[in-house]
Design a protein around this motif. Structure first.
Motif, PDB file in Angstrom:
ATOM      1  N   ALA A  60       0.838  -1.208   0.000  1.00  0.00           N
ATOM      2  CA  ALA A  60       0.000   0.000   0.000  1.00  0.00           C
ATOM      3  C   ALA A  60       0.871   1.255   0.000  1.00  0.00           C
ATOM      4  O   ALA A  60       0.609   2.204  -0.747  1.00  0.00           O
ATOM      5  CB  ALA A  60      -0.942  -0.009   1.200  1.00  0.00           C
ATOM      6  N   ALA A  61       1.904   1.272   0.817  1.00  0.00           N
ATOM      7  CA  ALA A  61       2.797   2.436   0.871  1.00  0.00           C
ATOM      8  C   ALA A  61       3.528   2.625  -0.454  1.00  0.00           C
ATOM      9  O   ALA A  61       3.604   3.742  -0.971  1.00  0.00           O
ATOM     10  CB  ALA A  61       3.793   2.279   2.026  1.00  0.00           C
ATOM     11  N   ASP A  62       4.031   1.547  -1.024  1.00  0.00           N
ATOM     12  CA  ASP A  62       4.758   1.623  -2.297  1.00  0.00           C
ATOM     13  C   ASP A  62       3.884   2.158  -3.421  1.00  0.00           C
ATOM     14  O   ASP A  62       4.357   2.891  -4.290  1.00  0.00           O
ATOM     15  CB  ASP A  62       5.293   0.249  -2.708  1.00  0.00           C
ATOM     16  CG  ASP A  62       6.411  -0.263  -1.822  1.00  0.00           C
ATOM     17  OD1 ASP A  62       6.971   0.522  -1.020  1.00  0.00           O
ATOM     18  OD2 ASP A  62       6.718  -1.476  -1.936  1.00  0.00           O
ATOM     19  N   LEU A  63       2.609   1.778  -3.410  1.00  0.00           N
ATOM     20  CA  LEU A  63       1.701   2.147  -4.493  1.00  0.00           C
ATOM     21  C   LEU A  63       0.842   3.371  -4.150  1.00  0.00           C
ATOM     22  O   LEU A  63      -0.067   3.716  -4.902  1.00  0.00           O
ATOM     23  CB  LEU A  63       0.811   0.953  -4.854  1.00  0.00           C
ATOM     24  CG  LEU A  63       1.555  -0.293  -5.344  1.00  0.00           C
ATOM     25  CD1 LEU A  63       0.593  -1.439  -5.599  1.00  0.00           C
ATOM     26  CD2 LEU A  63       2.373   0.022  -6.587  1.00  0.00           C
ATOM     27  N   ASN A  64       1.138   3.994  -3.006  1.00  0.00           N
ATOM     28  CA  ASN A  64       0.396   5.178  -2.565  1.00  0.00           C
ATOM     29  C   ASN A  64      -1.103   4.906  -2.453  1.00  0.00           C
ATOM     30  O   ASN A  64      -1.928   5.703  -2.907  1.00  0.00           O
ATOM     31  CB  ASN A  64       0.673   6.368  -3.486  1.00  0.00           C
ATOM     32  CG  ASN A  64       0.282   7.682  -2.832  1.00  0.00           C
ATOM     33  OD1 ASN A  64       0.382   7.835  -1.625  1.00  0.00           O
ATOM     34  ND2 ASN A  64      -0.171   8.630  -3.638  1.00  0.00           N
ATOM     35  N   ARG A  83       2.606   2.386  13.113  1.00  0.00           N
ATOM     36  CA  ARG A  83       3.481   3.535  13.429  1.00  0.00           C
ATOM     37  C   ARG A  83       4.722   3.566  12.534  1.00  0.00           C
ATOM     38  O   ARG A  83       5.256   4.631  12.245  1.00  0.00           O
ATOM     39  CB  ARG A  83       3.900   3.492  14.902  1.00  0.00           C
ATOM     40  CG  ARG A  83       2.830   4.009  15.820  1.00  0.00           C
ATOM     41  CD  ARG A  83       3.322   4.036  17.258  1.00  0.00           C
ATOM     42  NE  ARG A  83       2.343   4.701  18.098  1.00  0.00           N
ATOM     43  CZ  ARG A  83       1.996   4.287  19.306  1.00  0.00           C
ATOM     44  NH1 ARG A  83       2.582   3.222  19.838  1.00  0.00           N
ATOM     45  NH2 ARG A  83       1.093   4.946  19.992  1.00  0.00           N
ATOM     46  N   ASN A  84       5.175   2.420  12.089  1.00  0.00           N
ATOM     47  CA  ASN A  84       6.342   2.361  11.205  1.00  0.00           C
ATOM     48  C   ASN A  84       6.070   2.986   9.837  1.00  0.00           C
ATOM     49  O   ASN A  84       7.007   3.232   9.074  1.00  0.00           O
ATOM     50  CB  ASN A  84       6.801   0.912  11.010  1.00  0.00           C
ATOM     51  CG  ASN A  84       7.307   0.300  12.298  1.00  0.00           C
ATOM     52  OD1 ASN A  84       7.925   0.967  13.116  1.00  0.00           O
ATOM     53  ND2 ASN A  84       7.028  -0.978  12.481  1.00  0.00           N
ATOM     54  N   TYR A  85       4.809   3.214   9.513  1.00  0.00           N
ATOM     55  CA  TYR A  85       4.429   3.753   8.211  1.00  0.00           C
ATOM     56  C   TYR A  85       3.907   5.184   8.305  1.00  0.00           C
ATOM     57  O   TYR A  85       3.404   5.720   7.316  1.00  0.00           O
ATOM     58  CB  TYR A  85       3.371   2.849   7.560  1.00  0.00           C
ATOM     59  CG  TYR A  85       3.946   1.511   7.184  1.00  0.00           C
ATOM     60  CD1 TYR A  85       4.494   1.301   5.929  1.00  0.00           C
ATOM     61  CD2 TYR A  85       3.968   0.463   8.103  1.00  0.00           C
ATOM     62  CE1 TYR A  85       5.051   0.079   5.583  1.00  0.00           C
ATOM     63  CE2 TYR A  85       4.525  -0.764   7.770  1.00  0.00           C
ATOM     64  CZ  TYR A  85       5.059  -0.943   6.524  1.00  0.00           C
ATOM     65  OH  TYR A  85       5.616  -2.145   6.183  1.00  0.00           O
ATOM     66  N   LYS A  86       4.060   5.810   9.458  1.00  0.00           N
ATOM     67  CA  LYS A  86       3.571   7.177   9.633  1.00  0.00           C
ATOM     68  C   LYS A  86       4.179   8.085   8.564  1.00  0.00           C
ATOM     69  O   LYS A  86       5.379   8.072   8.334  1.00  0.00           O
ATOM     70  CB  LYS A  86       3.932   7.694  11.025  1.00  0.00           C
ATOM     71  CG  LYS A  86       3.415   9.088  11.300  1.00  0.00           C
ATOM     72  CD  LYS A  86       3.747   9.539  12.693  1.00  0.00           C
ATOM     73  CE  LYS A  86       3.220  10.950  12.925  1.00  0.00           C
ATOM     74  NZ  LYS A  86       3.500  11.402  14.282  1.00  0.00           N
ATOM     75  N   GLY A  87       3.302   8.851   7.908  1.00  0.00           N
ATOM     76  CA  GLY A  87       3.750   9.751   6.861  1.00  0.00           C
ATOM     77  C   GLY A  87       3.877   9.095   5.498  1.00  0.00           C
ATOM     78  O   GLY A  87       4.077   9.768   4.495  1.00  0.00           O
ATOM     79  N   GLU A 108      -2.694  10.141  15.803  1.00  0.00           N
ATOM     80  CA  GLU A 108      -1.307  10.604  15.823  1.00  0.00           C
ATOM     81  C   GLU A 108      -0.459   9.965  14.728  1.00  0.00           C
ATOM     82  O   GLU A 108       0.576  10.499  14.356  1.00  0.00           O
ATOM     83  CB  GLU A 108      -0.692  10.369  17.199  1.00  0.00           C
ATOM     84  CG  GLU A 108      -1.249  11.317  18.252  1.00  0.00           C
ATOM     85  CD  GLU A 108      -0.853  10.949  19.671  1.00  0.00           C
ATOM     86  OE1 GLU A 108      -0.105   9.977  19.881  1.00  0.00           O
ATOM     87  OE2 GLU A 108      -1.335  11.647  20.592  1.00  0.00           O
ATOM     88  N   THR A 109      -0.889   8.830  14.199  1.00  0.00           N
ATOM     89  CA  THR A 109      -0.173   8.212  13.076  1.00  0.00           C
ATOM     90  C   THR A 109      -0.600   8.831  11.750  1.00  0.00           C
ATOM     91  O   THR A 109      -0.043   8.490  10.707  1.00  0.00           O
ATOM     92  CB  THR A 109      -0.428   6.691  12.993  1.00  0.00           C
ATOM     93  OG1 THR A 109      -1.788   6.463  12.579  1.00  0.00           O
ATOM     94  CG2 THR A 109      -0.127   5.980  14.289  1.00  0.00           C
ATOM     95  N   GLY A 110      -1.592   9.717  11.806  1.00  0.00           N
ATOM     96  CA  GLY A 110      -2.152  10.283  10.582  1.00  0.00           C
ATOM     97  C   GLY A 110      -3.324   9.481  10.071  1.00  0.00           C
ATOM     98  O   GLY A 110      -3.894   9.777   9.021  1.00  0.00           O
ATOM     99  N   GLY A 111      -3.713   8.451  10.807  1.00  0.00           N
ATOM    100  CA  GLY A 111      -4.821   7.600  10.409  1.00  0.00           C
ATOM    101  C   GLY A 111      -6.161   8.145  10.858  1.00  0.00           C
ATOM    102  O   GLY A 111      -6.235   9.154  11.569  1.00  0.00           O
TER     103      GLY A 111
END
Length: 170
Positions: A60-64, A83-87, A108-111
């Motif tokens: 998901a992070a790689d593909l935005n 938390r490791n994926y925050k931002g 706080e994680t942006g979720g």
């Protein structure tokens, strides 16, 4: 999940109509140890769930892409991973039933958190949810949002299916 699921998921997730990966997450509700199984079995299942979850979040992070998170009796472990994926990852913790402090940790994680939709005068909540905790979380979220917006009041509306469709189109 099969051992080689990640490659196929990544390929499927590149389709232009895909906007999220999910529902994904950790679920410790029915571990073998709760019905006579061993702690070793529980640990093996938790480790496998964690590995699969992390692979899905990375895709998901790689593909935005957004990520819809499921967590049941596993909030602390789920949050630790997210938390490791925050931002780098937008998440929605769906059917949220945890306490206000947990909700704040997600924010706080942006979720985001979502609650089971309301129908008419009824609010549908998972059977294992603590009604007082859900109510307290909703109230705290409304108060925090109103304060953040410097609003004197906040009205929470649950759109009809047609209204929700119109909102999505906008």
């Amino acid at each position: 999940a099969p051992a080689n699921f990640a490659q196929e998921l990544r390929q499927l997730a590149t389709h232009p109509k895909v906007v999220a990966i999910g529902e994904t997450g950790l679920d410790y509700y029915r571990l073998p140890g709760k019905s006579g199984g061993s702690a070793e079995e529980d640990a093996a299942i938790k480790n496998r769930q964690r590995k699969v979850f992390e692979e899905q979040l990375q895709i998901a992070a790689d593909l935005n892409l957004n990520c819809v998170i499921h967590t049941r009796e596993s909030f602390a472990d789920t949050l630790e991973i997210v938390r490791n994926y925050k931002g780098r990852l937008r998440t929605v913790f769906h059917c949220f039933v945890d306490d206000p402090a947990s909700m704040q940790a997600v924010l706080e994680t942006g979720g985001l958190v979502s609650f089971t939709p309301a129908t008419g005068q009824r609010l549908l909540v998972r059977p294992d949810a603590d009604a007082d905790s859900v109510g307290e979380t909703l109230i705290r979220a409304a108060h925090t949002t109103a304060a953040d917006l410097d609003a004197s009041s906040l009205h929470v509306l649950f759109p009809t299916a047609n209204e929700a469709l119109l909102l999505r189109e906008q």
